[in-house]
Design an enzyme around this catalytic site. Structure first.
Site, mmCIF file in Angstrom:
data_model
loop_
_atom_site.group_PDB
_atom_site.id
_atom_site.type_symbol
_atom_site.label_atom_id
_atom_site.label_comp_id
_atom_site.label_asym_id
_atom_site.label_seq_id
_atom_site.Cartn_x
_atom_site.Cartn_y
_atom_site.Cartn_z
ATOM 1 N N GLU A 163 33.055 -25.447 10.840
ATOM 2 C CA GLU A 163 34.248 -24.947 11.539
ATOM 3 C C GLU A 163 35.496 -25.484 10.861
ATOM 4 O OE1 GLU A 163 33.938 -26.404 15.580
ATOM 5 O OE2 GLU A 163 34.165 -28.480 14.966
ATOM 6 N N ASP A 219 43.098 -31.259 16.191
ATOM 7 C CA ASP A 219 43.156 -30.037 15.376
ATOM 8 C C ASP A 219 44.546 -29.787 14.773
ATOM 9 O OD1 ASP A 219 40.528 -29.632 16.378
ATOM 10 O OD2 ASP A 219 41.298 -28.452 18.064
HETATM 11 O O1 FUB Z 1 39.370 -28.446 19.649
HETATM 12 C C1 FUB Z 1 38.301 -27.571 19.937
HETATM 13 C C2 FUB Z 1 37.416 -27.401 18.751
HETATM 14 O O2 FUB Z 1 36.933 -28.661 18.329
HETATM 15 C C3 FUB Z 1 38.115 -26.850 17.519
HETATM 16 O O3 FUB Z 1 38.385 -25.499 17.599
HETATM 17 C C4 FUB Z 1 37.125 -27.262 16.500
HETATM 18 O O4 FUB Z 1 37.554 -27.130 15.193
HETATM 19 C C5 FUB Z 1 36.860 -28.695 16.903
HETATM 20 O O5 FUB Z 1 37.856 -29.566 16.437
#
Ligand code: FUB
Length: 329
Positions: free
Chosen positions: A228, A21
């Site tokens: 996301e 991330d």
């Molecule tokens: O790293 C945890 C979660 O996985 C992140 O918040 C999402 O975007 C995905 O990458």
């Protein structure tokens, strides 16, 4: 502070810890990267994201792309955040008037994802968290744009483990499911940030993402709908909203003349990587553009043991972004 090798494009920035991330920014003339710090554990994986059990943040930096990576060490730990119970997920950072801000999601003591903020005098931390999460915040994956007029916007949201489906009424509904396939998809949320960057200016709004005819992208359109990891950058007066499609494992983007949208879908930035999640940031450094992203190559494909990488990103003459295949196929 530890120094590591000069990173190569499309190779892990560091290998001594698992990272994911990556939110990259240019602060004080250097590239600073704010990643999640994945933990090496064998607990089961599920659609709720319980395997992403991160407990702290490190900051990485590079003087430039020919210099060693520096790990500035732990800059914030779960135990120092009074309102948070677990899962420090994807963070972002911002700068305004002498203060660096780290925005991060975590579950509160009721298991609900919220977004908190911590501050530092240095981009390398350490960061001191505010005692409570940002009032009115929910879900995950904050990304902050400080616009040319100094107005800051925070974008956030994520489906499934990120709980965005559960906020459709404006309240947390633990049993709520997402929209039907033929209904408009849920959009990421945006809110203005207050002058001091510590609170929302008004309630968050849902961003509309539409196709070339102005029709909303539908929930069943898994190649294009928001899942996301929103990120917004500006190029030639256009706002580029990029995000992960989750179940189809792409990074895609949409553009607008307005930071709050609506955004018109344009195309794919990154084809699927090794591992389930895909998450990124886009930053300009010394007149070139770079994509920071992650994959699970460092663990041979274990979804929650990821590594941060970078590659150059190119625009076409018409402002569209050239699709990147991270493995050069
Ligand atoms: O790293 C945890 C979660 O996985 C992140 O918040 C999402 O975007 C995905 O990458």
């Amino acid at each position: 502070m530890e120094k590591f090798d000069v990173p190569k494009p499309n190779h892990p920035l560091v290998t001594h810890i698992f990272t994911a991330d990556p939110s990259a920014h240019v602060f004080e003339g250097k590239i600073y990267i704010y990643p999640s710090h994945d933990l090496d554990h064998d607990s089961p994986s599920n659609d709720n994201g319980d395997q992403y059990a991160m407990e702290d943040y490190h900051v990485l930096s590079l003087d430039n792309l020919e210099s060693p990576v520096v790990d500035h060490g732990q800059v914030l730990h779960l135990k120092d955040i009074p309102w948070a119970s677990k899962q420090l997920w994807a963070p972002d950072a911002a700068y305004k008037e002498g203060i660096y801000f780290l925005y991060f999601p975590a579950r509160d003591h009721d298991g609900i994802f919220r977004i908190g903020v911590a501050t530092s005098a240095s981009p390398a931390g350490t960061f001191i968290p505010q005692p409570t999460y940002i009032a009115g915040s929910y879900s995950i994956d904050p990304a902050v744009l400080v616009d040319d007029d100094n107005q800051a916007y925070i974008y956030f949201g994520g489906l499934w483990g990120g709980q965005l489906e559960k906020w459709q009424t404006g309240n947390f509904e633990p049993e709520a499911a997402g929209p039907a396939a033929e209904a408009p998809a849920l959009g990421p949320r945006v809110a203005g940030l207050s002058e001091d960057m510590l609170s929302f200016e008004g309630a968050p709004r849902e961003i509309s993402i539409v196709d070339e005819n102005g029709s909303p992208i539908l929930a069943g359109d898994e190649d294009r709908r928001f899942f996301e990891g929103p990120w917004v950058h500006k190029h030639n007066g256009w706002y580029y909203l990029s995000y992960s499609t989750g179940t189809t494992h792409k990074l895609v983007y949409a553009v607008s003349r307005n930071p709050m949208g609506p955004f018109t879908f344009k195309g794919t930035i990154l084809t699927p990587v090794i591992g389930w999640t895909t998450h990124h940031s886009i930053v300009r450094f010394q007149d070139k553009w770079y994509l920071f992203y992650h994959d699970s190559s460092l663990s041979d494909g274990v979804n929650h043991k990821r590594c941060v990488k970078y590659t150059e990103l190119h625009y076409n003459e018409d402002g569209t972004i050239r699709t990147i295949d991270p493995y050069g196929n």
